[in-house]
Design an enzyme around this catalytic site. Structure first.
Site, PDB file in Angstrom:
ATOM      1  N   GLY A 136      69.602  40.833   0.551  1.00  0.00           N
ATOM      2  CA  GLY A 136      68.879  40.850   1.816  1.00  0.00           C
ATOM      3  C   GLY A 136      67.675  41.763   1.681  1.00  0.00           C
ATOM      4  O   GLY A 136      67.235  42.080   0.568  1.00  0.00           O
TER       5      GLY A 136
ATOM      6  N   ALA B 240      67.283  44.966   2.168  1.00  0.00           N
ATOM      7  CA  ALA B 240      67.508  46.238   1.468  1.00  0.00           C
ATOM      8  C   ALA B 240      67.610  46.016  -0.036  1.00  0.00           C
ATOM      9  O   ALA B 240      66.995  46.732  -0.826  1.00  0.00           O
ATOM     10  CB  ALA B 240      68.773  46.914   1.993  1.00  0.00           C
ATOM     11  N   GLY B 241      68.363  45.009  -0.431  1.00  0.00           N
ATOM     12  CA  GLY B 241      68.561  44.757  -1.853  1.00  0.00           C
ATOM     13  C   GLY B 241      67.270  44.348  -2.545  1.00  0.00           C
ATOM     14  O   GLY B 241      66.935  44.865  -3.614  1.00  0.00           O
TER      15      GLY B 241
ATOM     16  N   GLN C 207      78.462  47.903  16.699  1.00  0.00           N
ATOM     17  CA  GLN C 207      77.565  47.512  17.781  1.00  0.00           C
ATOM     18  C   GLN C 207      77.844  46.093  18.266  1.00  0.00           C
ATOM     19  O   GLN C 207      77.929  45.163  17.472  1.00  0.00           O
ATOM     20  CB  GLN C 207      76.120  47.580  17.311  1.00  0.00           C
ATOM     21  CG  GLN C 207      75.140  47.181  18.405  1.00  0.00           C
ATOM     22  CD  GLN C 207      73.718  47.562  18.049  1.00  0.00           C
ATOM     23  OE1 GLN C 207      73.084  46.900  17.232  1.00  0.00           O
ATOM     24  NE2 GLN C 207      73.237  48.639  18.615  1.00  0.00           N
TER      25      GLN C 207
ATOM     26  N   LEU D 214      73.198  34.772  17.937  1.00  0.00           N
ATOM     27  CA  LEU D 214      72.312  35.768  18.534  1.00  0.00           C
ATOM     28  C   LEU D 214      71.163  35.164  19.356  1.00  0.00           C
ATOM     29  O   LEU D 214      70.453  34.291  18.891  1.00  0.00           O
ATOM     30  CB  LEU D 214      71.724  36.623  17.407  1.00  0.00           C
ATOM     31  CG  LEU D 214      70.727  37.706  17.781  1.00  0.00           C
ATOM     32  CD1 LEU D 214      71.382  38.763  18.645  1.00  0.00           C
ATOM     33  CD2 LEU D 214      70.153  38.350  16.521  1.00  0.00           C
TER      34      LEU D 214
ATOM     35  N   ARG E   3      71.600  48.687  23.657  1.00  0.00           N
ATOM     36  CA  ARG E   3      72.550  47.587  23.493  1.00  0.00           C
ATOM     37  C   ARG E   3      73.960  47.970  23.925  1.00  0.00           C
ATOM     38  O   ARG E   3      74.677  47.160  24.503  1.00  0.00           O
ATOM     39  CB  ARG E   3      72.577  47.159  22.029  1.00  0.00           C
ATOM     40  CG  ARG E   3      71.288  46.510  21.639  1.00  0.00           C
ATOM     41  CD  ARG E   3      71.211  46.253  20.169  1.00  0.00           C
ATOM     42  NE  ARG E   3      69.998  45.485  19.902  1.00  0.00           N
ATOM     43  CZ  ARG E   3      69.637  45.064  18.707  1.00  0.00           C
ATOM     44  NH1 ARG E   3      70.395  45.325  17.667  1.00  0.00           N
ATOM     45  NH2 ARG E   3      68.535  44.374  18.550  1.00  0.00           N
TER      46      ARG E   3
ATOM     47  N   GLU F 111      72.779  47.850   5.879  1.00  0.00           N
ATOM     48  CA  GLU F 111      73.919  47.918   6.791  1.00  0.00           C
ATOM     49  C   GLU F 111      75.217  48.315   6.089  1.00  0.00           C
ATOM     50  O   GLU F 111      76.136  48.844   6.723  1.00  0.00           O
ATOM     51  CB  GLU F 111      74.100  46.567   7.516  1.00  0.00           C
ATOM     52  CG  GLU F 111      75.034  46.652   8.714  1.00  0.00           C
ATOM     53  CD  GLU F 111      75.219  45.310   9.421  1.00  0.00           C
ATOM     54  OE1 GLU F 111      74.433  44.388   9.162  1.00  0.00           O
ATOM     55  OE2 GLU F 111      76.158  45.206  10.232  1.00  0.00           O
TER      56      GLU F 111
ATOM     57  N   SER G  62      66.913  48.126  12.448  1.00  0.00           N
ATOM     58  CA  SER G  62      67.665  47.726  11.250  1.00  0.00           C
ATOM     59  C   SER G  62      66.742  47.130  10.195  1.00  0.00           C
ATOM     60  O   SER G  62      66.883  47.418   9.008  1.00  0.00           O
ATOM     61  CB  SER G  62      68.804  46.763  11.583  1.00  0.00           C
ATOM     62  OG  SER G  62      68.330  45.475  11.831  1.00  0.00           O
ATOM     63  N   LEU G  63      65.771  46.308  10.621  1.00  0.00           N
ATOM     64  CA  LEU G  63      64.799  45.824   9.628  1.00  0.00           C
ATOM     65  C   LEU G  63      64.012  47.015   9.080  1.00  0.00           C
ATOM     66  O   LEU G  63      63.656  47.061   7.903  1.00  0.00           O
ATOM     67  CB  LEU G  63      63.862  44.786  10.254  1.00  0.00           C
ATOM     68  CG  LEU G  63      64.479  43.417  10.554  1.00  0.00           C
ATOM     69  CD1 LEU G  63      63.465  42.496  11.229  1.00  0.00           C
ATOM     70  CD2 LEU G  63      64.991  42.752   9.282  1.00  0.00           C
TER      71      LEU G  63
END
Lengths: 569, 315
Positions: A12, A14-15, A231, A243, A277, A371, A387-388
């Site tokens: 993703g 991060a990787g 969350q 979502l 949230r 994450e 998070s992004l």
């Protein structure tokens, strides 16, 4: 034996950001391993945007405000040194994404456009319509192609092999080749994402967010931090949990109960739908519990109303929201409100990071980002758009950290990696020839049910005691589960079986962390302890594993600038 | 009780076979729901990939009765209404099958890399400052940026099915166009040059890529855009460009195609003579009339006026 200097696991945001950083360090062999094809990763599901104080939409915004919003959003459980470091990197990190080729939506001056998001004191969330994660994921993949990163696509992580606190390598299952493969590596970055699937269908996450990397690290002796903080996104589609981006509220969507009231007025009169949230999720569940929702039981819901935004704005800013609502709820938001309900979205906890500058863990050679890990910058509740931001900032730090570590490491046992691989061969043989036992699906579904009912949006001690018993029982049952597929080529059942083991491992840590945190903070909302208790619990939960025993300890939260205060919106 | 039957084309790494599964009908479900129902309750050995189940990851593309779709977003009711309660499910075409419905993307990834599908930012931009782009210019690339690499376009591409050695996947051309059209990119000329011998003129215009794209992209149109730009940039010396230019000239001259001249103009006199045996075969079967010399069509002036207007509008 296959070997790398740096092996990034998970493709993703991060990787791939980590792999790009590592491959830029001359002379290192860098691999990027993923259980799917890189562009299938969960990052692609992120819709709304990425936070950074670029000051394009609001000149009065600042890194300091982003810092404070994140600390407050975290319900003061985030480490402030890490958060400050993080927010200060974000404007540059976003401009770098622009330079990589991310097609951002633009403002009137050609700069990156920014929108309002929950918990933010200025419009700070940069976006590309409502497919921000998708375009970031694909752009990072393009960059990996450009830099010739060696991609091991459809290779599944089975085990992180460590010896006396030092990494030796990993064992992987090459799905297409039908082989179990030992890989020696000086450093790894675990970027395998979250574990939202412990709630199975009541999650916004892809089928693949099963906590593989989290569990593999935990089993290799690396503790987990703050696993109890899960969350729930307020606006999952009622039927499927899919979502509906926070952008829908950012652009001005209303939440309505069965009386047609904008009920957020009762819970967050100033921020209304743009409260955080955790608060909005709790508000919705309260409305449903008190009979002001539509429908009953698990299928009850409230409405997300976008009609007043008008056709044009919906088509321009929220096209995917509209497509998803039409496809999965047969509702066109231009004409009708969308049925929604909270759905598990993100795990704030994860692999314990002990140095936020390098993303190092307690085991030498093992780094983690995204994450899968807990730095901690999100504390008890993550802000939308962070998070992004997290994955591009910390992906980069982890890639650099792992590369620097690899340059310095030599002399570790490859023998252990080979041994571990042979043990997996035997395990494959044993479980796939077993003739009795429960099915993977049966254990999976019972896990999800107890987690949603007893360790969901609202929690009590008694419910969680019950959940712990059930989870322990399922872990026991898992030892004799049946995996009736002996074909080694692309054996998805075997993968599902290992994934289930990971989910059980992570779920138990979630329950234990939550049971022992006798307060309500952020996403962790206990009916039997409704108040935040800083005197007792302004600290991180650290869960570690010895054999099959889980141990709990605590670590102080790092507070630099902002003293804990009541969190009001 | 009403039952749905999936006939699934399977492959275990060695053998191909078709297996039938029947399960109870439920309203409001998707193709993917059916696959999951089979795997969860009938046959756990069935292999397929799916991740986001919301049409953004592209993992679950399969062929249903010969048409590529995303299993996750395709409503079962509509399909059943059209085809009845038995469906054939197969892996997408023009990919190597690994097992059952799972296909290999590695060769396609290599071809994406060959086409250099990444941004080459213009020199005025740098990594610390990022780039600038107007909202209107963002819109020019927004459609192509929505590609999820599901492979549906490639699956139904007639050209790839005929021969995949001299043609790239339709999504790759869309990606190339995205970067050509991106005002942040400096290498449009280099990109156009690079794809001259990578099948730019080989598209067969079947438009399957356009009808099958679940995200509303039109790779066929992007190929046409790349061709137009290619001609504008002066790449007129290849058969494809000559063919296209010859088309336009015929229409302008007479309002109809002159097949005999088209051949000579496209591949040259010498190569055309080499095709003489084919002309003979056509003659023998009555497909070619050597004594037919078509004149101008009726209303030819209007055609010329339209062409003129198009050229003006393109200036």
């Amino acid at each position: 034996m296959l070997n790398f200097d740096v092996l990034v696991i998970g493709s993703g945001g991060a990787g791939m950001r980590a792999a790009l950083e590592a491959v830029r360090q001359e002379g290192l062999s860098v691999g990027l391993m993923t259980k799917m094809f890189p562009t299938r990763s969960a990052t692609g599901c992120a819709q709304g945007g990425i936070n950074g104080a670029l000051q394009n939409a609001d000149p009065a915004d600042s890194i300091e405000k982003h810092f404070f919003d994140t600390v407050k959003g975290s319900d003061y459980l985030g480490d402030q040194d890490a958060i400050e470091h993080f927010v200060s990197q974000m404007p540059d990190a976003i401009r770098e994404l622009d330079y990589f080729g991310v097609p951002f939506s633009r403002d009137g001056e050609g700069r990156i456009a920014q929108r309002n998001f929950g918990g933010a004191s200025s419009p700070r969330t940069c976006f590309s319509a409502d497919v921000t994660g998708h375009v970031i994921l694909h752009t990072l993949y393009e960059q990996c192609l450009k830099h010739g990163v060696k991609v091991l696509a459809e290779w599944y992580l089975l085990q992180v092999v460590a010896d006396q606190g030092k990494l030796c390598g990993i064992v992987a299952y090459d799905l297409k080749g039908g082989r179990i493969v030992p890989i020696a590596t000086k450093a790894i970055v675990i970027a395998t994402g979250g574990a939202g699937r412990i709630y199975w269908l009541r999650t916004t996450n892809p089928f693949t967010s099963t906590g593989d990397g989290i569990a593999a690290c935990f089993d290799a002796g690396i503790p987990l931090k703050d696993p109890e903080f899960v969350q729930f996104h307020p606006t999952g589609l009622a039927g499927t949990g899919i979502l509906m981006s926070e952008a829908s509220r950012g652009e001005g969507g209303y939440l309505l109960n069965n009386k047609g009231e904008r009920f957020m007025a009762r819970y967050a009169p100033e921020k209304m739908e743009l409260a955080t949230r955790d608060l909005v999720s709790q508000a919705i569940e309260t409305e449903i519990k008190e009979g002001r929702g539509f429908g009953e039981g698990l299928s009850a819901y409230v409405q997300l109303d976008l009609r007043h935004l008008g056709r044009e704005k919906i088509l321009e800013r929220l096209p995917q929201i509209r497509d998803l609502a039409i496809t999965f709820e047969q509702v066109d938001p231009i004409n009708e409100p969308i049925p929604i309900r909270p759905s598990c979205h993100y795990v704030m906890g994860g692999i314990d990071i002990i140095d936020y500058r390098t993303c190092a863990t307690a085991v030498e050679g093992v780094f983690a980002a995204g994450e899968a890990c807990c730095v901690s910058i999100h504390g008890a509740n993550r802000l939308g758009g962070n998070s992004l931001a997290d994955i591009v900032a910390f992906g980069k730090f982890a890639g650099k950290g792992a590369a620097d570590c690899a340059k310095q490491r030599h002399g570790f046992s490859e023998g252990l990696v080979g041994q571990a691989a042979r043990a997996w061969e035997e395990k494959f043989q044993a479980v796939t020839t077993r003739k009795t036992g429960a099915s993977v699906v049966s254990i999976r579904d019972r896990l999800a049910e107890i987690m949603w009912n007893n360790v969901g949006v609202f929690r009590t001690g008694a419910d969680m005691e019950e959940a712990l018993k059930v989870v322990d029982g399922l872990i026991k049952e898992y030892q004799t589960v049946m995996v009736p597929d002996q074909n080694k080529i692309y054996n998805t059942l075997f993968v599902n079986y290992i994934e289930l083991g990971s989910m059980l491992t992570v779920a138990k840590a979630v329950v234990l962390g939550a049971l022992n945190r006798k307060e309500s903070r952020g996403s962790h909302c206990r009916a039997d302890f409704p108040n935040r208790d800083d005197a007792q619990f302004l600290k991180h939960t650290i869960v570690s594993k010895q054999g099959s025993t889980y141990n709990i300890s605590y670590r102080p939260v790092v507070i630099t600038k902002y003293q804990p205060a009541e969190r009001k919106y | 009780m009403r039952k749905i039957t999936y006939k699934i084309e399977r492959f275990d790494g060695v053998n191909n076979f078709v297996q039938e599964y029947s399960f109870p009908y439920q309203p409001g479900k998707t193709i993917l729901w059916g696959l999951i129902t089979i795997k969860d309750s009938l046959d756990p050995t069935l292999a397929f990939t799916a991740a986001c189940r919301s049409a953004v990851c592209g993992a679950c593309a399969v062929r249903v009765n010969g048409q590529a779709v995303l299993a996750c977003e395709t409503p079962l009711d509509a399909i059943l209404e059209r085809f009845g309660d038995t469906l054939t499910i197969a892996p997408i075409q023009n990919f190597k099958v690994i097992r059952d419905l799972v296909v290999d993307w590695e060769p396609q990834a290599a071809r994406l890399a060959e086409a250099k599908t990444w941004l080459q930012p213009r020199d005025e931009f740098d990594a610390r400052k990022g780039c600038r782009q107007t909202a209107a210019d963002f819109k020019k690339i927004n459609t192509q940026a929505a590609c999820i690499l599901c492979g549906s376009c490639a699956s139904e591409c007639s050209k790839l099915s005929a021969n995949d050695q001299d043609f790239l996947e339709p999504f790759t051309y869309s990606k190339v166009w995205k970067f050509v059209a991106d005002t942040r990119d400096k290498s449009a000329a280099e990109r156009i040059q690079a794809i001259q011998d990578k099948g730019l003129w080989k598209c067969m215009h079947c438009a399957e890529c356009i009808t099958k794209c679940p995200k509303g992209l039109a790779p066929g149109e992007d190929i046409a855009r790349l061709r137009q730009l290619s001609i504008k940039m002066g790449y007129t010396g290849n058969p494809g460009a000559r063919h296209a230019l010859s088309f336009v000239k015929d229409i302008e001259d007479t309002g109809r195609l002159n097949e005999a001249k088209l051949q000579v103009r496209t591949i040259g006199l010498i190569s055309s003579i080499a095709k003489f045996p084919m002309a003979l075969r056509l003659l023998r079967r009555g497909k070619l009339n050597p004594f037919h010399f078509p004149g101008k069509v009726k209303g030819h002036e209007q055609i010329q006026a339209i062409l003129k207007a198009v050229r003006e509008s393109e200036k």
